[in-house]
Design a protein around this motif. Structure first.
Motif, PDB file in Angstrom:
ATOM      1  N   LYS A  41       0.708  -1.144  -0.094  1.00 24.56           N
ATOM      2  CA  LYS A  41       0.053  -0.043  -0.024  1.00 24.56           C
ATOM      3  C   LYS A  41       1.028   1.215   0.155  1.00 24.56           C
ATOM      4  CE  LYS A  41      -3.877  -2.120   0.648  1.00 24.56           C
ATOM      5  NZ  LYS A  41      -4.958  -2.182  -0.429  1.00 24.56           N
ATOM      6  N   GLY A  42       2.063   1.373   0.623  1.00 28.78           N
ATOM      7  CA  GLY A  42       2.989   2.588   0.524  1.00 28.78           C
ATOM      8  C   GLY A  42       3.244   3.132   1.864  1.00 28.78           C
ATOM      9  N   ARG A  43       3.272   4.127   2.192  1.00 29.81           N
ATOM     10  CA  ARG A  43       3.218   4.879   3.487  1.00 29.81           C
ATOM     11  C   ARG A  43       2.422   4.329   4.556  1.00 29.81           C
ATOM     12  NH1 ARG A  43       5.256  10.776   1.216  1.00 29.81           N
ATOM     13  NH2 ARG A  43       6.779  10.042  -0.087  1.00 29.81           N
ATOM     14  N   VAL A  44       3.224   4.259   5.774  1.00 29.79           N
ATOM     15  CA  VAL A  44       2.267   4.137   6.812  1.00 29.79           C
ATOM     16  C   VAL A  44       2.844   4.554   7.958  1.00 29.79           C
ATOM     17  CG1 VAL A  44       1.614   2.229   8.445  1.00 29.79           C
ATOM     18  CG2 VAL A  44       1.839   1.680   5.988  1.00 29.79           C
ATOM     19  N   ILE A  45       1.873   5.252   8.777  1.00 30.64           N
ATOM     20  CA  ILE A  45       2.279   5.898  10.279  1.00 30.64           C
ATOM     21  C   ILE A  45       2.011   4.844  11.333  1.00 30.64           C
ATOM     22  CG2 ILE A  45       0.151   7.094  10.533  1.00 30.64           C
ATOM     23  CD1 ILE A  45       2.007   9.304  11.841  1.00 30.64           C
ATOM     24  N   TYR A  46       2.612   4.433  12.312  1.00 34.64           N
ATOM     25  CA  TYR A  46       2.709   3.548  13.169  1.00 34.64           C
ATOM     26  C   TYR A  46       2.568   4.009  14.650  1.00 34.64           C
ATOM     27  CZ  TYR A  46       2.635  -0.978  15.617  1.00 34.64           C
ATOM     28  OH  TYR A  46       2.514  -2.066  16.253  1.00 34.64           O
ATOM     29  N   ARG A  66       1.618  13.629   5.686  1.00 33.57           N
ATOM     30  CA  ARG A  66       3.037  12.978   4.972  1.00 33.57           C
ATOM     31  C   ARG A  66       2.643  11.730   4.038  1.00 33.57           C
ATOM     32  NH1 ARG A  66       7.581  12.598   8.388  1.00 33.57           N
ATOM     33  NH2 ARG A  66       8.353  11.709   6.655  1.00 33.57           N
ATOM     34  N   GLY A  67       1.623  11.690   3.522  1.00 37.92           N
ATOM     35  CA  GLY A  67       1.198  10.674   2.319  1.00 37.92           C
ATOM     36  C   GLY A  67       0.935   9.319   2.858  1.00 37.92           C
ATOM     37  N   CYS A  68       0.727   9.208   4.165  1.00 40.13           N
ATOM     38  CA  CYS A  68       0.227   7.718   4.817  1.00 40.13           C
ATOM     39  C   CYS A  68      -1.101   7.447   4.065  1.00 40.13           C
ATOM     40  CB  CYS A  68       0.515   7.572   6.162  1.00 40.13           C
ATOM     41  SG  CYS A  68       2.316   7.954   6.983  1.00 40.13           S
ATOM     42  N   VAL A  69      -1.005   6.164   3.829  1.00 41.01           N
ATOM     43  CA  VAL A  69      -2.502   5.654   3.490  1.00 41.01           C
ATOM     44  C   VAL A  69      -3.089   4.681   4.656  1.00 41.01           C
ATOM     45  CG1 VAL A  69      -1.724   5.303   0.949  1.00 41.01           C
ATOM     46  CG2 VAL A  69      -1.401   3.454   2.577  1.00 41.01           C
ATOM     47  N   ARG A  70      -2.306   4.570   5.661  1.00 41.45           N
ATOM     48  CA  ARG A  70      -2.932   3.897   6.692  1.00 41.45           C
ATOM     49  C   ARG A  70      -2.176   4.407   8.150  1.00 41.45           C
ATOM     50  NH1 ARG A  70      -2.172  -2.050   5.052  1.00 41.45           N
ATOM     51  NH2 ARG A  70      -0.135  -2.657   5.530  1.00 41.45           N
ATOM     52  N   MET A  71      -2.821   4.125   9.232  1.00 34.55           N
ATOM     53  CA  MET A  71      -2.260   4.209  10.650  1.00 34.55           C
ATOM     54  C   MET A  71      -2.408   2.670  11.213  1.00 34.55           C
ATOM     55  SD  MET A  71      -3.040   6.717  13.671  1.00 34.55           S
ATOM     56  CE  MET A  71      -4.423   6.338  14.527  1.00 34.55           C
ATOM     57  N   GLN A  72      -1.164   2.237  11.671  1.00 38.06           N
ATOM     58  CA  GLN A  72      -1.469   0.805  12.434  1.00 38.06           C
ATOM     59  C   GLN A  72      -0.889   0.820  13.774  1.00 38.06           C
ATOM     60  OE1 GLN A  72      -0.613  -1.954   8.431  1.00 38.06           O
ATOM     61  NE2 GLN A  72       0.551  -2.384  10.292  1.00 38.06           N
ATOM     62  N   PHE A  73      -1.311  -0.024  14.631  1.00 39.14           N
ATOM     63  CA  PHE A  73      -1.022   0.008  15.941  1.00 39.14           C
ATOM     64  C   PHE A  73      -1.392  -1.567  16.556  1.00 39.14           C
ATOM     65  CE2 PHE A  73      -4.792   2.070  15.486  1.00 39.14           C
ATOM     66  CZ  PHE A  73      -5.807   1.555  16.453  1.00 39.14           C
ATOM     67  N   THR A  74      -1.009  -1.723  17.910  1.00 38.31           N
ATOM     68  CA  THR A  74      -1.356  -2.979  18.493  1.00 38.31           C
ATOM     69  C   THR A  74      -1.877  -2.769  19.600  1.00 38.31           C
ATOM     70  OG1 THR A  74       0.895  -3.240  19.711  1.00 38.31           O
ATOM     71  CG2 THR A  74       0.346  -4.284  17.517  1.00 38.31           C
ATOM     72  N   VAL A  75      -2.848  -3.487  20.095  1.00 39.99           N
ATOM     73  CA  VAL A  75      -3.628  -3.633  21.320  1.00 39.99           C
ATOM     74  C   VAL A  75      -3.561  -5.158  22.031  1.00 39.99           C
ATOM     75  CG1 VAL A  75      -5.894  -2.981  22.470  1.00 39.99           C
ATOM     76  CG2 VAL A  75      -5.038  -1.864  20.100  1.00 39.99           C
TER      77      VAL A  75
END
Length: 171
Positions: A84-89, A119-128
């Motif tokens: 997908k490309g750029r991701v913010i974590y 910043r052109g991110c296509v998604r934000m990910q994280f864990t829980v």
């Protein structure tokens, strides 16, 4: 809004460490924090930082019982998806217990999402953690998808001796 969300500075590292310890205690892993505020400062505020961090700060008149004005933080960095490309974590999102339910966590998370989109991110990910129902419900209410439940992804990790052994392997 009862707080200001702003970029952290090196001077905030002691407060961020205090909050990191608070998160570790909440997650029932208080002995796992090995990082120091000096390492945090070096890793986050060098010419090539490993992470970015936002802090939530309340005015003096709303300070915590212990006298703190920095009451929450959002820790993030950028990564990349080969599909997908750029991701913010979002590594951490934490608000002191006495300040929860006031929109501070959502404000931090929304700001991280805004930064990612800028910043052109296509998604934000994280864990829980799977037992953390309040957080799972909070994120789901905001529109997050539980990838373990929906797609079966499992988070894997190498550390310590296993990481060293892997790095020394030749094939």
């Amino acid at each position: 809004m009862i707080c200001t969300v702003r970029d952290s500075t090196p001077a905030d590292c002691r407060d961020i460490m205090r909050l990191i310890v608070g998160l570790a205690e909440y997650e029932k892993m208080p002995g796992e924090v090995k990082l120091t505020h000096k390492e945090l400062e070096a890793d986050g505020f060098s010419s090539s930082p490993f992470f970015k961090c936002l802090v939530a700060e309340v005015p003096e008149e709303l300070q915590s019982r212990e006298g703190h004005t920095i009451v929450g933080y959002g820790f993030y960095f950028f990564t990349y998806s080969t599909w997908k490309g750029r991701v913010i974590y979002m590594e951490d999102l934490y608000v002191m217990p006495e300040f929860r339910g006031k929109g501070i966590g959502k404000a931090l998370m929304c700001r991280i999402a805004q930064i990612g989109l800028a910043r052109g991110c296509v998604r934000m990910q994280f864990t829980v953690l799977d037992w953390n129902k309040p957080s799972l419900d909070f994120y789901s209410d905001q529109g997050a998808v539980n990838l373990t439940a929906a797609e079966g992804w499992q988070l894997m990790r190498f550390e310590g001796e296993a990481l060293e052994k892997l790095a020394q392997a030749t094939n």
